[in-house]
Design a protein around this motif. Structure first.
Motif, PDB file in Angstrom:
ATOM      1  N   LEU A  24      76.260  83.350 -83.975  1.00 15.21           N
ATOM      2  CA  LEU A  24      75.031  82.969 -83.468  1.00 15.21           C
ATOM      3  C   LEU A  24      74.869  83.474 -82.162  1.00 15.21           C
ATOM      4  CD1 LEU A  24      72.142  82.074 -83.944  1.00 15.21           C
ATOM      5  CD2 LEU A  24      72.951  79.749 -83.536  1.00 15.21           C
ATOM      6  N   GLU A  25      74.088  84.272 -81.829  1.00  9.89           N
ATOM      7  CA  GLU A  25      74.000  84.549 -80.225  1.00  9.89           C
ATOM      8  C   GLU A  25      72.776  84.063 -79.635  1.00  9.89           C
ATOM      9  OE1 GLU A  25      74.629  88.527 -79.805  1.00  9.89           O
ATOM     10  OE2 GLU A  25      76.939  88.251 -79.850  1.00  9.89           O
ATOM     11  N   ILE A  26      72.631  83.188 -78.568  1.00  9.54           N
ATOM     12  CA  ILE A  26      71.498  82.530 -78.042  1.00  9.54           C
ATOM     13  C   ILE A  26      71.527  83.266 -76.504  1.00  9.54           C
ATOM     14  CG2 ILE A  26      70.116  80.829 -77.157  1.00  9.54           C
ATOM     15  CD1 ILE A  26      71.013  79.341 -79.640  1.00  9.54           C
ATOM     16  N   SER A  27      70.496  84.057 -76.009  1.00  9.58           N
ATOM     17  CA  SER A  27      70.404  84.560 -74.719  1.00  9.58           C
ATOM     18  C   SER A  27      69.111  83.947 -74.111  1.00  9.58           C
ATOM     19  CB  SER A  27      70.519  86.136 -74.555  1.00  9.58           C
ATOM     20  OG  SER A  27      69.329  86.508 -75.469  1.00  9.58           O
ATOM     21  N   GLY A  28      69.088  83.761 -72.882  1.00  8.50           N
ATOM     22  CA  GLY A  28      68.069  83.289 -71.955  1.00  8.50           C
ATOM     23  C   GLY A  28      68.197  83.671 -70.555  1.00  8.50           C
ATOM     24  N   ALA A  29      67.500  82.809 -69.631  1.00  9.73           N
ATOM     25  CA  ALA A  29      67.472  83.217 -68.239  1.00  9.73           C
ATOM     26  C   ALA A  29      68.899  82.843 -67.770  1.00  9.73           C
ATOM     27  CB  ALA A  29      66.567  82.261 -67.619  1.00  9.73           C
ATOM     28  N   ASN A  30      69.715  82.089 -68.061  1.00 12.36           N
ATOM     29  CA  ASN A  30      71.130  81.729 -67.499  1.00 12.36           C
ATOM     30  C   ASN A  30      72.159  82.393 -68.146  1.00 12.36           C
ATOM     31  OD1 ASN A  30      69.589  80.081 -65.591  1.00 12.36           O
ATOM     32  ND2 ASN A  30      70.303  78.041 -66.894  1.00 12.36           N
ATOM     33  N   GLY A  31      71.956  83.305 -68.945  1.00 16.03           N
ATOM     34  CA  GLY A  31      73.069  83.911 -69.607  1.00 16.03           C
ATOM     35  C   GLY A  31      73.115  83.968 -71.043  1.00 16.03           C
ATOM     36  N   LYS A  32      74.175  84.544 -71.795  1.00 21.01           N
ATOM     37  CA  LYS A  32      74.233  84.565 -73.019  1.00 21.01           C
ATOM     38  C   LYS A  32      75.423  83.826 -73.605  1.00 21.01           C
ATOM     39  CE  LYS A  32      74.287  88.654 -76.422  1.00 21.01           C
ATOM     40  NZ  LYS A  32      74.343  90.035 -76.447  1.00 21.01           N
ATOM     41  N   LEU A  33      74.984  83.194 -74.433  1.00 22.16           N
ATOM     42  CA  LEU A  33      76.012  82.199 -75.562  1.00 22.16           C
ATOM     43  C   LEU A  33      76.276  82.813 -76.764  1.00 22.16           C
ATOM     44  CD1 LEU A  33      75.390  78.771 -73.732  1.00 22.16           C
ATOM     45  CD2 LEU A  33      77.416  80.350 -73.185  1.00 22.16           C
ATOM     46  N   SER A  34      77.316  82.655 -77.304  1.00 16.33           N
ATOM     47  CA  SER A  34      77.815  83.033 -78.782  1.00 16.33           C
ATOM     48  C   SER A  34      78.629  81.658 -79.428  1.00 16.33           C
ATOM     49  CB  SER A  34      78.243  84.337 -78.908  1.00 16.33           C
ATOM     50  OG  SER A  34      79.721  84.286 -78.432  1.00 16.33           O
ATOM     51  N   GLN A  35      78.309  81.655 -80.746  1.00 17.72           N
ATOM     52  CA  GLN A  35      79.055  80.446 -81.370  1.00 17.72           C
ATOM     53  C   GLN A  35      79.226  80.823 -82.831  1.00 17.72           C
ATOM     54  OE1 GLN A  35      80.156  77.375 -80.225  1.00 17.72           O
ATOM     55  NE2 GLN A  35      81.091  77.077 -82.363  1.00 17.72           N
ATOM     56  N   LEU A  36      80.504  80.554 -83.184  1.00 21.55           N
ATOM     57  CA  LEU A  36      80.923  81.272 -84.524  1.00 21.55           C
ATOM     58  C   LEU A  36      80.486  79.715 -85.433  1.00 21.55           C
ATOM     59  CD1 LEU A  36      82.621  82.720 -86.568  1.00 21.55           C
ATOM     60  CD2 LEU A  36      84.640  81.495 -85.833  1.00 21.55           C
ATOM     61  N   ILE A  37      79.721  80.158 -86.363  1.00 18.22           N
ATOM     62  CA  ILE A  37      78.957  79.235 -87.382  1.00 18.22           C
ATOM     63  C   ILE A  37      80.112  78.992 -88.569  1.00 18.22           C
ATOM     64  CG2 ILE A  37      77.118  78.585 -88.767  1.00 18.22           C
ATOM     65  CD1 ILE A  37      76.493  78.385 -85.790  1.00 18.22           C
ATOM     66  N   ASP A  38      80.318  77.740 -88.878  1.00 15.47           N
ATOM     67  CA  ASP A  38      81.287  77.447 -90.076  1.00 15.47           C
ATOM     68  C   ASP A  38      80.808  78.150 -91.295  1.00 15.47           C
ATOM     69  OD1 ASP A  38      81.949  75.517 -92.360  1.00 15.47           O
ATOM     70  OD2 ASP A  38      83.772  75.601 -90.937  1.00 15.47           O
ATOM     71  N   GLU A  39      81.455  78.701 -92.333  1.00 18.03           N
ATOM     72  CA  GLU A  39      81.101  79.216 -93.424  1.00 18.03           C
ATOM     73  C   GLU A  39      80.421  78.532 -94.503  1.00 18.03           C
ATOM     74  OE1 GLU A  39      85.370  78.095 -94.107  1.00 18.03           O
ATOM     75  OE2 GLU A  39      84.524  79.566 -92.600  1.00 18.03           O
ATOM     76  N   ARG A  40      80.447  77.057 -94.564  1.00 15.01           N
ATOM     77  CA  ARG A  40      79.704  76.356 -95.007  1.00 15.01           C
ATOM     78  C   ARG A  40      78.399  76.197 -94.743  1.00 15.01           C
ATOM     79  NH1 ARG A  40      84.845  72.276 -95.186  1.00 15.01           N
ATOM     80  NH2 ARG A  40      84.638  72.992 -93.090  1.00 15.01           N
ATOM     81  N   ILE A  41      77.859  76.820 -93.814  1.00 14.31           N
ATOM     82  CA  ILE A  41      76.718  76.577 -93.021  1.00 14.31           C
ATOM     83  C   ILE A  41      75.699  77.795 -93.144  1.00 14.31           C
ATOM     84  CG2 ILE A  41      74.983  75.783 -91.037  1.00 14.31           C
ATOM     85  CD1 ILE A  41      76.834  73.517 -92.453  1.00 14.31           C
ATOM     86  N   ASN A  42      74.620  77.758 -93.549  1.00 17.06           N
ATOM     87  CA  ASN A  42      73.756  79.138 -93.507  1.00 17.06           C
ATOM     88  C   ASN A  42      72.626  79.062 -92.376  1.00 17.06           C
ATOM     89  OD1 ASN A  42      72.533  81.464 -94.350  1.00 17.06           O
ATOM     90  ND2 ASN A  42      71.325  80.701 -95.925  1.00 17.06           N
ATOM     91  N   VAL A  43      72.473  79.920 -91.459  1.00 15.79           N
ATOM     92  CA  VAL A  43      71.442  79.793 -90.241  1.00 15.79           C
ATOM     93  C   VAL A  43      70.197  80.519 -90.872  1.00 15.79           C
ATOM     94  CG1 VAL A  43      71.103  80.230 -87.916  1.00 15.79           C
ATOM     95  CG2 VAL A  43      73.404  79.474 -88.876  1.00 15.79           C
TER      96      VAL A  43
END
Length: 186
Positions: A24-43
């Protein structure tokens, strides 16, 4: 965490969320962050909300759902307003000097301590009204900001007798009585 994990997260304006290949990648005014989501979770990202759902009911998936929701909330807050930790260098001759992507601390040792500033972290030195040197550590990633602040504090933690050392602003140091107080009990 199961009830909290099921709540949808609203995405503010000017913030973009994208989910590809389990990241999951989230980008905004202060930058861009990414997080590996567990395979047991659906986004699911729709209508400016992020919803985290379990693929199969289990205790571990339930816990991961709450954890991942908390991490996503921290990412959204980080790219919109950012995180900040403030430290005080309380002691005679204590100072911090910035030089490029390094910070040099003089904190009462026979040598100076030099720390590399991680990518995405901004450090600003300053002074309080009482002439105590301060460090302000800020950035979009809550984990990196907290980890670097803890690393700086670990260079010279506050001691319990006079309170000298590197401490967080507003941190309460539990003081001990010295030898003079122990001898006056007779």
């Amino acid at each position: 965490m199961s009830r909290l994990g099921k709540k949808p997260i609203t995405i503010p304006e000017k913030v973009k969320a994208e989910f590809k290949n389990g990241i999951l990648e989230i980008s905004g005014a202060n930058g861009k962050l990414s997080q590996l989501i567990d395979e047991r979770i659906n986004v699911k990202i729709e209508n400016s909300t992020v919803t985290l759902e379990q693929k199969a009911e289990s205790k571990e998936a339930n816990m991961m759902q709450g954890l991942m929701r908390g991490l996503v909330c921290n990412m959204i807050e980080g790219v919109t307003s950012g995180y900040k930790k403030e430290l005080e260098l309380d002691g005679l001759g204590f100072k911090a000097v910035m030089s490029g992507k390094q910070i040099t601390l003089t904190v009462g040792y026979s040598h100076t301590v030099t720390l590399d500033i991680p990518e995405g972290i901004k450090v600003v030195t300053g002074m309080t009204q009482d002439k105590i040197p301060t460090l302000t550590i800020s950035g979009a990633d809550k984990q990196k900001v907290g980890a670097f602040a803890a690393q700086v504090r670990a260079v010279k933690p506050p001691e319990p007798y006079k309170g000298f050392g590197i401490k967080y602003v507003g941190e309460k140091i539990i003081r001990k009585a010295g030898k003079a107080a122990a001898g006056s009990k007779k």
